[in-house]
Motif scaffolding. Structure first.
Motif, PDB file in Angstrom:
ATOM      1  N   LEU A 114       0.808  -1.214   0.000  1.00 44.12           N
ATOM      2  CA  LEU A 114       0.000   0.000   0.000  1.00 44.12           C
ATOM      3  C   LEU A 114       0.846   1.272   0.000  1.00 44.12           C
ATOM      4  O   LEU A 114       0.688   2.156   0.828  1.00 44.12           O
ATOM      5  CB  LEU A 114      -0.998   0.022   1.160  1.00 44.12           C
ATOM      6  N   LYS A 132      -6.666  -9.209   8.533  1.00 45.54           N
ATOM      7  CA  LYS A 132      -6.327  -9.010   7.126  1.00 45.54           C
ATOM      8  C   LYS A 132      -7.144  -7.873   6.507  1.00 45.54           C
ATOM      9  O   LYS A 132      -6.820  -7.391   5.428  1.00 45.54           O
ATOM     10  CB  LYS A 132      -6.523 -10.294   6.338  1.00 45.54           C
ATOM     11  N   GLN A 133      -8.216  -7.435   7.189  1.00 45.56           N
ATOM     12  CA  GLN A 133      -9.023  -6.322   6.695  1.00 45.56           C
ATOM     13  C   GLN A 133      -8.520  -5.036   7.356  1.00 45.56           C
ATOM     14  O   GLN A 133      -8.656  -4.846   8.568  1.00 45.56           O
ATOM     15  CB  GLN A 133     -10.503  -6.526   6.992  1.00 45.56           C
ATOM     16  N   TYR A 144      -8.695   3.759   1.505  1.00 43.48           N
ATOM     17  CA  TYR A 144      -8.336   2.488   0.877  1.00 43.48           C
ATOM     18  C   TYR A 144      -8.692   1.362   1.826  1.00 43.48           C
ATOM     19  O   TYR A 144      -8.657   1.522   3.048  1.00 43.48           O
ATOM     20  CB  TYR A 144      -6.828   2.424   0.599  1.00 43.48           C
ATOM     21  N   GLU A 145      -8.985   0.196   1.235  1.00 42.68           N
ATOM     22  CA  GLU A 145      -9.254  -0.994   2.040  1.00 42.68           C
ATOM     23  C   GLU A 145      -8.538  -2.177   1.421  1.00 42.68           C
ATOM     24  O   GLU A 145      -8.504  -2.329   0.196  1.00 42.68           O
ATOM     25  CB  GLU A 145     -10.749  -1.281   2.108  1.00 42.68           C
ATOM     26  N   THR A 146      -7.964  -3.005   2.274  1.00 46.21           N
ATOM     27  CA  THR A 146      -7.431  -4.283   1.845  1.00 46.21           C
ATOM     28  C   THR A 146      -8.118  -5.359   2.676  1.00 46.21           C
ATOM     29  O   THR A 146      -8.355  -5.161   3.865  1.00 46.21           O
ATOM     30  CB  THR A 146      -5.893  -4.367   1.977  1.00 46.21           C
ATOM     31  N   LYS A 147      -8.456  -6.450   2.032  1.00 44.68           N
ATOM     32  CA  LYS A 147      -9.098  -7.565   2.741  1.00 44.68           C
ATOM     33  C   LYS A 147      -8.169  -8.765   2.833  1.00 44.68           C
ATOM     34  O   LYS A 147      -8.538  -9.791   3.367  1.00 44.68           O
ATOM     35  CB  LYS A 147     -10.400  -7.949   2.046  1.00 44.68           C
ATOM     36  N   ASP A 148      -6.940  -8.611   2.282  1.00 48.71           N
ATOM     37  CA  ASP A 148      -5.991  -9.722   2.297  1.00 48.71           C
ATOM     38  C   ASP A 148      -4.666  -9.336   2.960  1.00 48.71           C
ATOM     39  O   ASP A 148      -3.620  -9.868   2.625  1.00 48.71           O
ATOM     40  CB  ASP A 148      -5.772 -10.252   0.887  1.00 48.71           C
ATOM     41  N   GLY A 150      -2.945  -6.540   2.780  1.00 50.07           N
ATOM     42  CA  GLY A 150      -2.074  -5.606   2.080  1.00 50.07           C
ATOM     43  C   GLY A 150      -1.725  -5.986   0.663  1.00 50.07           C
ATOM     44  O   GLY A 150      -1.211  -5.165  -0.083  1.00 50.07           O
ATOM     45  N   ASN A 152      -3.704  -6.796  -1.993  1.00 50.68           N
ATOM     46  CA  ASN A 152      -4.577  -6.097  -2.930  1.00 50.68           C
ATOM     47  C   ASN A 152      -5.290  -4.991  -2.173  1.00 50.68           C
ATOM     48  O   ASN A 152      -5.576  -5.123  -0.990  1.00 50.68           O
ATOM     49  CB  ASN A 152      -5.608  -7.056  -3.535  1.00 50.68           C
ATOM     50  N   ARG A 153      -5.599  -3.925  -2.878  1.00 49.59           N
ATOM     51  CA  ARG A 153      -6.302  -2.810  -2.245  1.00 49.59           C
ATOM     52  C   ARG A 153      -7.383  -2.279  -3.162  1.00 49.59           C
ATOM     53  O   ARG A 153      -7.305  -2.416  -4.382  1.00 49.59           O
ATOM     54  CB  ARG A 153      -5.340  -1.688  -1.886  1.00 49.59           C
ATOM     55  N   GLU A 154      -8.375  -1.669  -2.552  1.00 52.28           N
ATOM     56  CA  GLU A 154      -9.436  -1.018  -3.286  1.00 52.28           C
ATOM     57  C   GLU A 154      -9.546   0.405  -2.761  1.00 52.28           C
ATOM     58  O   GLU A 154      -9.546   0.635  -1.548  1.00 52.28           O
ATOM     59  CB  GLU A 154     -10.763  -1.739  -3.090  1.00 52.28           C
TER      60      GLU A 154
END
Length: 163
Positions: A114, A132-133, A144-148, A150, A152-154
């Protein structure tokens, strides 16, 4: 840092927030706008880290006296991971920038991703039930948010506007 009835400054509470006392820190930048983040280390309530414009600073006496801890790194936001001992932070140094985790009180850091380029994190929030979130807000009012953890990010909000 507080304003309002207390005035600008750094305050601490030893009773869960019922009573607050102002700390007169020696060694921190006198302009508190240059202090980006504060964190009490979980092993010792009197040891604090501060991410400042001058690098990471440490206090071992509850915030009264400060000295340089790491002058190669800028930390703009930090908090504890759900395990209550590891530190997660947005950190920048000469080699890398991004969300990093320290398992040794800030002595060493592992980059999990990130990189925000010209922006930086103003706050980090970790889901207490799923580490992980992770959500990261930035100084340019993006989110920004990552659910894994770091990888992948959205980007959910861009400069204050919902996508």
């Amino acid at each position: 840092m507080g304003t309002g009835q207390y005035g600008a400054g750094i305050y601490k509470s030893l009773d869960g927030g019922k009573k607050w006392t102002k700390v007169e820190p020696k060694g921190l930048p006198s302009d508190l706008m240059k202090v980006h983040s504060l964190l009490v280390l979980p092993e010792d309530k009197n040891t604090l880290l501060a991410g400042t414009e001058n690098g990471v600073m440490i206090s071992k006496d509850g915030g009264e006296n400060w000295e340089i801890f790491d002058d190669t790194r800028l930390i703009t936001a930090m908090t504890l991971m759900p395990n209550g001992k590891d530190i997660i932070a947005y950190s920048m140094d000469n080699v890398a920038r991004g969300i990093m985790i320290s398992q040794d009180g800030g002595q060493s850091w592992k980059n999990i991703g990130l990189d925000l380029d010209q922006d930086a994190a103003s706050s980090i929030s970790v889901n207490q039930k799923d580490e992980k979130q992770i959500a990261v807000s930035t100084f340019s009012t993006s989110l920004y948010e990552t659910k894994d953890g770091g990888g992948n990010r959205e980007q959910i909000i861009t400069s204050g506007k919902l996508k």
